[in-house]
Write a protein that holds these residues in place. Sequence first.
Motif: not given
Length: 735
Positions: A409-412, A446-447, A449-455, A473-475
């Motif tokens: 942490s942190p993550l930009e 980060r996880l 992002q790997e599986i994609h937020p739509t999942s 969305v990303e978060v």
Amino acid sequence: MKIRRKQREKRTHAVKWGILVATAALCFVGYWGVQGVLHVMEGWTDDLPSIADTDFTNSAEESVMYASDGSTRLAEFQLEKRDPVTIDQISPFVLQGTVDTEDVRFYEHNGVDIAGIARAVINNITGGQLEGASTITQQLVRNTILTQEANEISIERKIREAELATEMEKQYSKDDILLMYLNTINYGDGCYGIEAAAQNYFQVSAAELTLVQAATLVGIPQSPTYLNPKAYPEACLERRNTVLDRLLAAGHISQEEHDAAQAEELALDPAPEAPSDGIYAFPYFTSYVRAQLFADDNPYDVSYADLFEGGLTIYTSLDPELQQMAEDACADQLDRMSSDLDCSLVAVDTETGQVKAMVGGKDYSASQVNLATGTGGSGRMAGSTFKAFTLAAAIEQGIDPDTPIDCTSPLELSGGHRVENFGGTDYGIRSIQSATAVSSNTGFVRLSQEIHPTSVTDMAERLGIPGEKLSPVEVVTLGSTAVTPLEMAQAYSTFATGGVKRDAVVVTKIEDKNGNIIYEAADTSKRVLSEEVAGATTNVLKTVFTEGTARGASPSNGQTVAGKTGTSENYIDHWLVGYSPTLSCATWIGNPAGNIEGTSNITCNRLWHDFMSAALEDQPLVDFPAAEDPDYNNDFNKKQQITLGDPDPADAPSVVGMTLSDAQSALSDYTVSVVEEYSDTAAAGSVIGQSVQDDTIVLVVSKGPQPPTEPAQPDPDTPPPTEPDPPAENGTGGT
């Protein structure tokens, strides 16, 4: 002279013939006039409704809502207070007083008092005020079958009323007609029928009415508004005495009874006023169910008229005992917090989907916004409770919970958005399972992002979160979606059942006034996750209670549970959603107005623990459904192992100053050894040193101040040792 006499005779004959012709003409006109009148009257009675059955006397019966025990009354829906009884359940004073006052020749006529009708017709034709001359039978007709015409003053209405009254006398006995009258007549104050009136004004049954009470009620129907004893006691008292006079005149009471009764006051004992909204208990749950019943698209096929007039019996899912436990747990939680905070709780039976308890806020009278369902609001930010959906989606895609993930942490993020772990903690590299336990924000973004937020959003919708609320969305994994405790309790219950989703149920059954079932909750069971994915998700969520953010919140009876805590941005919302194999419970704490001051150190752990401990007390311990491990065949597992590998003990965060249990949780991905030392400056159980030896992190834990040493006293019966004992080990190892 003869000529004049003949003229007179001609005139006399002419007069006679004229009278004869006039009489004939009048008879002719009268006959055809009568025929015309009869023809018109016949037309007036052509469309009379049928009296083939007594359904016309059963209008506007109240509907009642019960809890799951079938006896706890939650609400009533009614336009009128009405409770029909049989004739043997009515005081003889009421039967006699009604006949003597309203229709003294009731048992003699055929339904119509001819003299009274004639007088009314003449008054109406001549423009006078219509006098009361209706029999009991006619009044029954007017107040049931001809209610649409009841206020119409016309000869036509009287003829139609008389025709139906005559037909009714042919169809029913006098006692049947009197009973129907007494069960339907208006007694004021919203009461229809003698039983409702007796309970309303005196809190006794119709059978228990005394002479004075009966006479009071018998007098009211003449003018239900202006003879209401609550509003106009003097007018009611005067009318009561008139009823007593008529009972005396008819010989149904003695002079002594008459005089004693007239000397008494009204002596009302009114029943408590029913709540204006019809809700008697647990208003947040009950009002939610009522709203479902009132909805135009309700699945129960019940109309507004059915609810208020149909005499329905509505059975709900609410368990009164569990509900009281929920109320008590929330009350205790409120006592521990500042007055600007509130809390909510929903408990769902995992095997049926039935909502067993619901607390929507601390004071329904002050605010009807139901925090449990979002009724009157929009829900609350889910916070980290949404990470369970990310976890399940990742496992479904073949990602192993033992796979390492970057939790630094942190993550930009793109657009300059910055994500940090709670409190800014740098959790380093750790497994997805450990990241779940400590609720690492950066690791889960980060996880995601790997599986994609739509999942993530697809998984949430599959488990029951409405799709219109979701945005990939990303978060999204951090709980940017507004949800309700009801939605979260229902969604998490799918994990408890091994992947079988059930819609939340609040109404279990509805019966009509005859006891026929017109609605029964359907089984909505649907498999939305494999047993393997649901089981693996539960195994990870167990660690939240054993070594993570809900540590210590497990039920007191030792039941194994799983779940996830959550805190939304700026500490506005605090959650714990957890489940046992049989009960899923979502709890929320926060300020409904959004004020965040002073809430950063609050959790739902105690609230959840208190309720679930009470709910599961004395229940047998049960296991979650057994399942094989999923196929963890995602390339992400190998890539992460190669890239991140086993965590380097040298990169582990410092845990000096933490308690041993907190330190072990923070270092759950490392091999840890513990040694203990006395310390005059650190509390017992706190970490006072940390070092790395090979691949192991060695923690030095305080034993507190060293106790003073006292000289040993020799035991006279024990010989001294011949050689000293070997020195003790300096601490013990462990992981």
